[in-house]
Scaffold this motif. Structure first.
Motif, mmCIF file in Angstrom:
data_model
loop_
_atom_site.group_PDB
_atom_site.id
_atom_site.type_symbol
_atom_site.label_atom_id
_atom_site.label_comp_id
_atom_site.label_asym_id
_atom_site.label_seq_id
_atom_site.Cartn_x
_atom_site.Cartn_y
_atom_site.Cartn_z
ATOM 1 N N LYS A 273 -5.790 -9.809 5.134
ATOM 2 C CA LYS A 273 -6.197 -10.198 6.488
ATOM 3 C C LYS A 273 -7.656 -10.662 6.515
ATOM 4 O O LYS A 273 -8.498 -10.155 5.761
ATOM 5 C CB LYS A 273 -6.026 -9.024 7.454
ATOM 6 C CG LYS A 273 -4.636 -8.398 7.449
ATOM 7 C CD LYS A 273 -3.587 -9.336 7.997
ATOM 8 C CE LYS A 273 -2.227 -8.643 8.078
ATOM 9 N NZ LYS A 273 -1.165 -9.550 8.550
ATOM 10 N N ARG B 1 -13.623 -6.381 2.060
ATOM 11 C CA ARG B 1 -12.800 -5.763 1.022
ATOM 12 C C ARG B 1 -12.251 -6.808 0.057
ATOM 13 O O ARG B 1 -12.046 -6.534 -1.126
ATOM 14 C CB ARG B 1 -11.653 -4.970 1.652
ATOM 15 C CG ARG B 1 -12.113 -3.704 2.349
ATOM 16 C CD ARG B 1 -11.003 -3.018 3.118
ATOM 17 N NE ARG B 1 -9.825 -2.813 2.278
ATOM 18 C CZ ARG B 1 -8.590 -3.107 2.661
ATOM 19 N NH1 ARG B 1 -8.365 -3.649 3.847
ATOM 20 N NH2 ARG B 1 -7.577 -2.858 1.862
ATOM 21 N N MET B 2 -12.003 -8.017 0.579
ATOM 22 C CA MET B 2 -11.518 -9.096 -0.289
ATOM 23 C C MET B 2 -12.534 -9.420 -1.371
ATOM 24 O O MET B 2 -12.181 -9.614 -2.538
ATOM 25 C CB MET B 2 -11.237 -10.354 0.539
ATOM 26 C CG MET B 2 -9.942 -10.334 1.308
ATOM 27 S SD MET B 2 -9.684 -11.928 2.130
ATOM 28 C CE MET B 2 -8.252 -11.553 3.134
ATOM 29 N N TYR C 136 0.821 -1.217 0.000
ATOM 30 C CA TYR C 136 0.000 0.000 0.000
ATOM 31 C C TYR C 136 0.852 1.262 0.000
ATOM 32 O O TYR C 136 0.417 2.309 -0.457
ATOM 33 C CB TYR C 136 -0.946 0.008 1.204
ATOM 34 C CG TYR C 136 -2.113 -0.927 1.013
ATOM 35 C CD1 TYR C 136 -3.301 -0.472 0.476
ATOM 36 C CD2 TYR C 136 -2.006 -2.278 1.339
ATOM 37 C CE1 TYR C 136 -4.379 -1.324 0.268
ATOM 38 C CE2 TYR C 136 -3.070 -3.145 1.143
ATOM 39 C CZ TYR C 136 -4.256 -2.667 0.611
ATOM 40 O OH TYR C 136 -5.306 -3.527 0.397
ATOM 41 N N PRO D 280 -6.265 -7.180 -0.425
ATOM 42 C CA PRO D 280 -6.355 -7.373 1.031
ATOM 43 C C PRO D 280 -5.882 -8.770 1.427
ATOM 44 O O PRO D 280 -6.119 -9.743 0.709
ATOM 45 C CB PRO D 280 -7.853 -7.201 1.327
ATOM 46 C CG PRO D 280 -8.404 -6.475 0.141
ATOM 47 C CD PRO D 280 -7.583 -6.918 -1.019
ATOM 48 N N LYS E 31 -9.779 -9.993 8.691
ATOM 49 C CA LYS E 31 -10.636 -8.876 9.091
ATOM 50 C C LYS E 31 -11.070 -8.038 7.888
ATOM 51 O O LYS E 31 -12.005 -7.239 7.979
ATOM 52 C CB LYS E 31 -9.917 -7.988 10.101
ATOM 53 C CG LYS E 31 -8.696 -7.276 9.546
ATOM 54 C CD LYS E 31 -8.046 -6.378 10.587
ATOM 55 C CE LYS E 31 -6.831 -5.649 9.994
ATOM 56 N NZ LYS E 31 -6.202 -4.746 11.000
ATOM 57 N N ASP E 32 -10.380 -8.234 6.763
ATOM 58 C CA ASP E 32 -10.703 -7.480 5.547
ATOM 59 C C ASP E 32 -11.541 -8.306 4.580
ATOM 60 O O ASP E 32 -11.496 -8.087 3.364
ATOM 61 C CB ASP E 32 -9.407 -7.037 4.848
ATOM 62 C CG ASP E 32 -8.584 -6.088 5.705
ATOM 63 O OD1 ASP E 32 -9.191 -5.273 6.409
ATOM 64 O OD2 ASP E 32 -7.345 -6.172 5.644
ATOM 65 N N SER F 285 -14.857 -7.462 -2.608
ATOM 66 C CA SER F 285 -14.885 -6.351 -3.565
ATOM 67 C C SER F 285 -13.667 -6.389 -4.489
ATOM 68 O O SER F 285 -13.788 -6.192 -5.701
ATOM 69 C CB SER F 285 -14.916 -5.024 -2.797
ATOM 70 O OG SER F 285 -14.847 -3.936 -3.677
ATOM 71 N N GLU G 211 -6.674 -3.216 -5.067
ATOM 72 C CA GLU G 211 -6.191 -3.611 -3.746
ATOM 73 C C GLU G 211 -6.131 -5.124 -3.657
ATOM 74 O O GLU G 211 -6.879 -5.836 -4.342
ATOM 75 C CB GLU G 211 -7.102 -3.048 -2.654
ATOM 76 C CG GLU G 211 -7.100 -1.535 -2.580
ATOM 77 C CD GLU G 211 -7.818 -1.024 -1.339
ATOM 78 O OE1 GLU G 211 -8.445 -1.844 -0.635
ATOM 79 O OE2 GLU G 211 -7.740 0.195 -1.075
#
Length: 374
Positions: A63, A69-70, A10, A61, A65-66, A72, A59
């Protein structure tokens, strides 16, 4: 060919950035090159400025916790792969590799060939997800002989494997004349220290880089030898704890910390000797090769692929990793034979030109892509 290069970092991606940018720039006039990376990354910023290269803000991701986002990111990457129909996807880390593999599951039509570069010396896992990634991978590029050994003994053993060591632009990273060197030293260190033996690195103070071992080694020299040395470090600055150690051994006055800079050449120009004394993670090191290309002999630790850069006593020195006492002994020998540094620097430059050229590195990488199409 239509080639997608991916990277997950990032912010600064270190050697990954240098690696991908070199390939993208070198191949952009011969192939359709796309670079996918987070929009906040240094790689995205730099690649966006390259002619004939398409940058894609994606992106990767990593983790649990993401997870949201994964999903998406998976949809965005899947859509891109379906639209562009790449011939090759070249991945450079676990997060982007994993997302690419899962995005290609149940893919309709011809799948792109997946090329993975193993950049670090971290052991390869053998868990279920890693095995899935390995089965989906066609070619692995190792950046050192040491890294190649890790791949051969791993779940990637079935893949086509080639060792392609990192290349540097030897036309850009080149020796300077005496006047340029003197000016660089005066600008960096001032008049009072311009005559010191400058021991430098552009690898920073990250824990595994071994820079604190060099600080300890210099501080352990007899006072008459210690006072002859100035240490210059470009990159990650010392932590508060590291500064305490530096102060406790009285090294602050002999240390110049530059922090992150976009152009390291003016700093390398001021060095007499470079050092890359890592004891974890590191492989072959762009930094070592850049310093050698500028005519600087380099001290390296005998860790992973670092010794593959130098010939001990010819164009550099090899010392045990994480061993300040051995470094101190090496520095004593170097100071006693300071008359050899100029010749060793010439040998370092010659080796860089013969073996580290960016053109050779890019051409060999392109060969992997081309073989995948045959």
């Amino acid at each position: 060919m239509k080639i997608l290069l991916t990277n997950f970092h990032y912010g600064r991606g270190g050697g990954h950035d240098t690696y991908i940018l070199a390939i993208a720039k070198g191949l952009s006039r011969r192939h359709q090159i796309f670079v996918a990376a987070p929009s906040s990354s240094r790689l995205f910023e730099k690649a966006s400025k390259l002619e004939h290269v398409t940058t894609l803000p994606l992106e990767f991701p990593a983790k649990l916790k993401d997870a949201g986002r994964m999903i998406s990111a998976w949809r965005a990457l899947r859509s891109l792969l379906e639209k562009e129909r790449f011939d090759v996807v070249h991945v450079n880390g676990s997060p982007d590799h994993r997302l690419v593999v899962f995005s290609l599951m149940c893919f309709k039509g011809r799948k792109p060939r997946i090329v993975l570069t193993k950049h670090n010396s971290i052991a390869i896992k053998s868990d279920f997800v890693t095995k899935i990634r390995a089965r989906a991978t066609d070619d692995v590029i190792a950046v050192s002989d040491s890294t190649a050994s890790l791949v051969r003994d791993s779940v990637y053993r079935h893949c086509s494997l080639i060792t392609i060591k990192n290349g540097v632009d030897t036309d850009d990273f080149k020796p300077s004349d005496a006047a340029e060197i003197a000016a660089a030293r005066k600008s960096l260190l001032g008049e009072s220290k311009a005559d010191k033996l400058v021991l430098g690195t552009v690898t920073g103070f990250d824990w595994y880089k071994g820079t604190m071992d060099v600080i300890a080694a210099v501080s352990a020299l007899p006072p008459s030898l210690r006072e002859k040395i100035a240490v210059v470090v470009v990159g990650t600055e010392p932590s508060a704890e590291q500064w305490q150690v530096i102060d406790s051994v009285g090294m602050r006055s002999q240390l110049e910390v530059a922090g992150f800079v976009e152009d390291v050449k003016p700093y390398i120009r001021a060095f007499d000797i470079g050092f890359v004394t890592s004891y974890a993670v590191e492989t072959v090191s762009f930094a070592c090769r850049e310093m050698m290309a500028m005519g600087k002999p380099v001290i390296v630790s005998s860790y992973s692929g670092l010794p593959e850069n130098v010939r001990d006593g010819v164009d550099g020195w090899v010392v045990p990793p994480h061993d300040p006492d051995s470094l101190t002994r090496a520095l004593k020998g170097i100071l006693e034979r300071g008359d050899r540094l100029a010749d060793m620097g010439k040998m370092a430059r010659a080796k860089a030109v013969d073996e580290f050229s960016q053109g050779l590195f890019v051409d060999r990488t392109e060969m992997v892509y081309r073989l995948s199409q045959s």
